[in-house]
Design a protein around this motif. Structure first.
Motif, short mmCIF file in Angstrom:
data_model
loop_
_atom_site.label_atom_id
_atom_site.label_comp_id
_atom_site.label_asym_id
_atom_site.label_seq_id
_atom_site.Cartn_x
_atom_site.Cartn_y
_atom_site.Cartn_z
N HIS A 8 15.81 16.85 49.46
CA HIS A 8 17.20 16.76 49.18
C HIS A 8 17.68 15.84 50.13
N ALA A 9 17.21 15.54 51.13
CA ALA A 9 17.83 14.60 52.38
C ALA A 9 17.75 13.31 51.68
N VAL A 10 16.53 13.11 51.26
CA VAL A 10 16.21 11.44 50.67
C VAL A 10 16.76 11.36 49.10
N THR A 11 16.93 12.73 48.26
CA THR A 11 17.87 12.29 47.27
C THR A 11 19.33 12.13 47.54
N ALA A 12 19.77 12.75 48.42
CA ALA A 12 21.37 12.41 48.72
C ALA A 12 21.34 11.08 49.16
N LEU A 13 20.32 10.37 50.11
CA LEU A 13 20.54 9.02 50.37
C LEU A 13 20.37 7.91 49.00
N ALA A 14 19.57 8.37 48.10
CA ALA A 14 19.15 7.80 46.96
C ALA A 14 20.59 7.58 46.06
N ASN A 15 21.07 8.70 46.20
CA ASN A 15 22.44 9.13 45.13
C ASN A 15 23.69 8.13 45.89
N LEU A 16 23.68 7.99 47.21
CA LEU A 16 24.44 7.21 47.90
C LEU A 16 24.17 5.78 47.77
N ALA A 17 22.95 5.44 47.67
CA ALA A 17 22.61 4.00 47.55
C ALA A 17 22.82 3.65 46.24
N GLU A 18 23.10 4.41 45.16
CA GLU A 18 23.42 3.86 43.88
C GLU A 18 24.79 3.20 43.93
N SER A 19 25.60 3.37 44.94
CA SER A 19 26.84 2.80 45.11
C SER A 19 26.64 1.24 45.54
N SER A 20 27.75 0.40 45.86
CA SER A 20 27.47 -1.04 46.22
C SER A 20 28.29 -1.17 47.29
N GLY A 21 28.23 -2.43 47.95
CA GLY A 21 29.14 -2.69 48.90
C GLY A 21 29.01 -2.12 50.21
N GLU A 22 30.10 -1.36 50.38
CA GLU A 22 30.35 -0.93 51.82
C GLU A 22 29.24 0.13 52.09
N VAL A 23 28.99 1.05 51.05
CA VAL A 23 27.98 2.06 51.38
C VAL A 23 26.76 1.58 51.70
N HIS A 24 26.31 0.50 50.98
CA HIS A 24 25.00 -0.15 51.39
C HIS A 24 24.91 -0.70 52.77
N THR A 25 26.21 -1.39 53.19
CA THR A 25 26.34 -2.03 54.75
C THR A 25 26.15 -0.47 55.52
N LEU A 26 26.77 0.53 55.30
CA LEU A 26 26.79 1.71 56.25
C LEU A 26 25.39 2.31 56.15
N LEU A 27 24.63 2.38 55.06
CA LEU A 27 23.12 2.78 55.08
C LEU A 27 22.18 1.99 55.80
N ILE A 28 22.75 0.43 56.04
CA ILE A 28 21.81 -0.46 56.83
C ILE A 28 22.18 -0.25 58.22
N ASN A 29 23.44 -0.16 58.45
CA ASN A 29 23.95 -0.08 60.05
C ASN A 29 23.61 1.23 60.35
N GLU A 30 23.47 2.37 59.73
CA GLU A 30 22.95 3.57 60.03
C GLU A 30 21.46 3.87 60.45
N ARG A 31 20.87 2.85 60.25
CA ARG A 31 19.40 2.54 60.40
C ARG A 31 18.67 3.69 59.41
N CYS A 32 19.01 3.56 58.15
CA CYS A 32 18.88 4.54 57.06
C CYS A 32 17.30 3.95 56.38
N ILE A 33 16.99 2.70 56.46
CA ILE A 33 15.90 2.01 55.78
C ILE A 33 14.62 2.33 56.51
N GLN A 34 14.48 2.17 57.67
CA GLN A 34 13.33 2.18 58.25
C GLN A 34 12.34 3.91 58.12
N PRO A 35 13.27 4.76 58.11
CA PRO A 35 12.69 6.10 58.01
C PRO A 35 12.31 6.24 56.87
#
Length: 151
Positions: A103-130
């Motif tokens: 569910h945590a990964v699915t929530a992140l995946a659903n958020l990643a389907e957005s663009s622009g600022e959400v992607h920047t936040l995903l990167i800035n919050e260090r979501c990619i490495q985990p």
């Protein structure tokens, strides 16, 4: 009012009330027409608290609700800016059950389907490495890897 009453749980009754409040939000989040209204009416903070909580049942319900709410484009930026990203990343790294991780990964995946600022936040919050670590781990369940692939 019921949601505010149930935080923080200090007794079995309060923990039960918290679970039922979060489970109720999860149930409502399944209904497309309610998703934007749920955020507007203040459901985000209790869901984030639920994801951060100590009960795997509450974490499961809260992460599933956030996943559903993130299906709506207008909700994505609000969720991403709310403090949910670090809570979801912590849950996917530390959850005791695979369903919480899914569910945590699915929530992140659903958020990643957005663009622009959400992607920047995903990167800035260090979501990619985990997420990468989950994919590389041989013990990670296939369902989790499939959800990660959507990110």
């Amino acid at each position: 009012a019921m949601i505010l009453f149930s935080f923080p749980p200090t007794t079995d009754d309060a923990a039960s009330a918290q679970f039922h409040a979060i489970a109720g939000l999860h149930g409502l989040s399944k209904i497309h027409e309610y998703r934007t209204a749920l955020l507007r009416e203040g459901s985000l903070e209790p869901l984030i608290l639920g994801v951060r909580g100590n009960s795997s049942e509450i974490q499961h319900e809260a992460a599933a609700a956030l996943s559903n709410l993130a299906l709506e484009e207008p909700n994505r930026i609000l969720i991403a800016k709310s403090g949910a990203l670090p809570a979801l990343v912590t849950l996917l790294k530390e959850a005791s059950t695979s369903i919480c991780k899914v569910h945590a990964v699915t929530a992140l995946a659903n958020l990643a389907e957005s663009s622009g600022e959400v992607h920047t936040l995903l990167i800035n919050e260090r979501c990619i490495q985990p997420l990468c670590e989950l994919v590389q781990n041989q013990e990670t369940h296939t369902n989790i890897k499939q959800s990660v692939s959507r990110c």
